[in-house]
Design a protein around this motif. Structure first.
Motif, short mmCIF file in Angstrom:
data_model
loop_
_atom_site.label_atom_id
_atom_site.label_comp_id
_atom_site.label_asym_id
_atom_site.label_seq_id
_atom_site.Cartn_x
_atom_site.Cartn_y
_atom_site.Cartn_z
N UNK A 1 0.86 -1.17 0.00
CA UNK A 1 0.00 0.00 0.00
C UNK A 1 0.90 1.23 0.00
N UNK A 2 0.31 2.40 -0.11
CA UNK A 2 1.10 3.62 -0.20
C UNK A 2 0.71 4.60 0.90
N UNK A 3 1.70 5.40 1.29
CA UNK A 3 1.53 6.53 2.20
C UNK A 3 2.16 7.74 1.51
N UNK A 4 1.93 8.93 2.00
CA UNK A 4 2.54 10.10 1.35
C UNK A 4 4.05 9.95 1.21
N UNK A 5 4.53 9.96 -0.02
CA UNK A 5 5.96 9.87 -0.37
C UNK A 5 6.58 8.52 -0.04
N UNK A 6 5.77 7.52 0.32
CA UNK A 6 6.32 6.22 0.70
C UNK A 6 5.51 5.09 0.09
N UNK A 7 6.21 4.03 -0.24
CA UNK A 7 5.58 2.77 -0.62
C UNK A 7 5.84 1.76 0.49
N UNK A 8 4.82 1.03 0.87
CA UNK A 8 4.89 0.15 2.04
C UNK A 8 4.60 -1.28 1.61
N UNK A 9 5.38 -2.20 2.15
CA UNK A 9 5.16 -3.62 1.92
C UNK A 9 5.06 -4.32 3.27
N UNK A 10 4.00 -5.09 3.45
CA UNK A 10 3.82 -5.88 4.67
C UNK A 10 4.40 -7.28 4.44
N UNK A 11 5.24 -7.71 5.35
CA UNK A 11 5.95 -8.99 5.21
C UNK A 11 5.68 -9.87 6.42
N UNK A 12 5.55 -11.17 6.18
CA UNK A 12 5.40 -12.13 7.27
C UNK A 12 6.42 -13.25 7.10
N UNK A 13 6.98 -13.69 8.23
CA UNK A 13 7.99 -14.73 8.22
C UNK A 13 7.61 -15.83 9.20
N UNK A 14 7.79 -17.05 8.79
CA UNK A 14 7.53 -18.22 9.63
C UNK A 14 8.85 -18.66 10.25
N UNK B 1 3.70 2.56 13.81
CA UNK B 1 2.89 2.48 12.60
C UNK B 1 3.06 3.80 11.85
N UNK B 2 3.75 3.76 10.71
CA UNK B 2 4.07 5.02 10.02
C UNK B 2 2.81 5.69 9.47
N UNK B 3 2.79 7.01 9.58
CA UNK B 3 1.67 7.79 9.08
C UNK B 3 2.14 8.80 8.05
N UNK B 4 3.28 9.44 8.33
CA UNK B 4 3.75 10.51 7.44
C UNK B 4 5.24 10.35 7.16
N UNK B 5 5.68 11.00 6.12
CA UNK B 5 7.09 11.02 5.74
C UNK B 5 7.78 12.08 6.57
N UNK B 6 8.13 11.70 7.81
CA UNK B 6 8.65 12.68 8.76
C UNK B 6 9.53 11.98 9.79
#
Length: 428
Positions: A5-18, A64-69
């Motif tokens: 998903x995306x946030x202002x000025x950022x691209x986010x990837x959720x990762x899970x590891x077993x 939990x990131x919200x803004x590019x700051x």
């Protein structure tokens, strides 16, 4: 599994590891470890080096990131950032009384013994093997996250390119009793500063204490609010904006009604929200264990407090406590009550593995920079500097500009300063 998903000025990837619960039994029980990867939008796909963030705690999820700051803004200039939910927190097989309800107290204690810094670092190395197998990565630890950084430097330094610590250089060779003897002194100072700054605070606290003695004030979960519980608000006195939050809460604690003086319902709600013990039980259960190496804590904070009459709930001037866990808290907080027997077993556990290797640290080759806050109420400055003197090549920035949570308040500047320090850029 990945989700984007995306946030202002950022691209986010959720990762899970077993990953294994116990790395000494790789074929045994598995847990899920979650991490959130951030990339600056205009740098996406450039294969920048990784920076892994270790949250403070123990027992708290990564932010939990919200803004590019903040520090994230500075980090994304040259890194991909991995926000790691340490095992047992956030989305990483979260620990609470429900997740442990199927286990006996003995089994619960055995299970939770795998949730200290040693296994958090093992998780990080297992994740690095998937994301950056051929390249060491950079790590940043805040508070307890700094304890994880030092363990990483002790046992897996080959996986590191650089390391940064903010408010979190742990004591080496110091018992939990020594830690609390030092931090209680800091708490006294913070109380003095609080009462000097807010001149009517002592009267507000005294009035509220008298009310709690004479009236039954119930918190959510049908728990009676005691004076000892009120003292727990002191954990905020060591934070930027914390004293203000405590004072403004006390201002509204009591109200005058047609039927006399009453507790303000707003106070009950805000008081509950300001303490994390119900929402983050791992913090309470394992807090003293982070200081233990081949010794039991045996409720060190309670033992030290018993020698300090100024912290008694009936003392003439009520003092707030700090980042201390007391056994009676497992009777008071509804989500801690089911873990009381487990907590007693962990407090008595004396075979905790060693976390730090002094010999390895004395030969350290990884560039390390650390911010040490002179008035830190949570991590004693003298012990931090004592440890730093044993780490080859570490560069420390000792400052009175910030409280313990400085990285939340001015993270961009703090992290930029540490990067410059680590790389010898004295102009920044």
């Amino acid at each position: 599994m990945t989700t984007h998903y995306s946030l202002p000025h950022m691209q986010v990837t959720k990762l899970e590891f077993d990953l294994p619960l116990d790395y000494h039994q790789a074929d045994g029980e598995r847990i899920r470890v979650f991490a959130r990867a951030l990339e600056r939008s205009d740098k996406q796909g450039r294969e920048l080096p990784w920076l892994v963030y270790f949250q403070g705690g123990p027992g708290f999820a990564a932010q939990r990131p919200v803004s590019h700051s903040g520090w994230i803004k500075r980090a994304l200039e040259e890194y991909r950032v991995l926000l790691l939910d340490q095992r047992g927190t956030g989305l990483s097989s979260p620990i609470n009384w429900q997740s442990l309800a199927h286990l006996s107290p003995v089994e619960q204690a055995a299970y939770l013994s795998h949730f200290r810094a040693d296994n958090i670092v093992r998780d990080a190395e297992a994740i690095r093997a998937e994301l950056s197998a051929d390249k060491p990565w950079t790590i940043l630890g805040q508070s307890f996250g700094g304890f994880c950084v030092l363990h990483y430097l002790s046992v897996a330094a080959a996986g590191l390119k650089e390391a940064y610590i903010t408010g979190g250089i742990p004591p080496l060779g110091r018992s939990a009793d020594e830690v609390y003897q030092a931090t209680f002194k800091r708490v006294v100072q913070k109380n003095q500063e609080f009462y000097q700054r807010f001149t009517d605070a002592e009267a507000l606290v005294s009035r509220l204490r008298d009310y709690l003695k004479d009236h039954e004030v119930m918190l959510p979960g049908n728990i009676r609010l005691s004076v000892e519980m009120l003292q727990l608000l002191g954990i905020h006195l060591g934070m930027e904006d914390g004293p203000e939050a405590v004072y403004y809460l006390l201002e509204q604690a009591l109200q005058t009604t047609h039927s006399g003086c009453k507790i303000n319902p707003l106070f009950i709600e805000r008081f509950t929200q300001m303490l994390d013990y119900n929402t983050n039980p791992l913090f309470a259960v394992l807090h003293e264990a982070i200081y233990c190496e081949q010794q039991a804590s045996q409720w060190a904070a309670e033992r030290v407090r018993s020698t300090l009459p100024e912290f008694a709930p009936e003392a003439e001037k009520l003092l707030f406590t700090g980042e201390m866990i007391f056994p009676w808290m497992f009777d008071c907080f509804s989500n801690l009550q089911p873990l009381k027997a487990c907590a007693e077993l962990l407090a008595a556990k004396s075979d905790w593995p060693r976390l730090y290797d002094a010999a390895a640290l004395s030969q350290n080759q990884v560039p390390v920079a650390a911010a040490v806050y002179t008035g830190d109420m949570f991590v004693e400055m003298a012990y931090s500097l004592e440890t730093a003197a044993k780490i080859r090549g570490i560069k420390t920035w000792v400052t009175s500009e910030y409280e313990h949570n400085g990285i939340r308040m001015d993270g961009e500047r703090i992290f930029d300063k540490l990067i410059a320090l680590n790389r010898g850029d004295c102009l920044r």
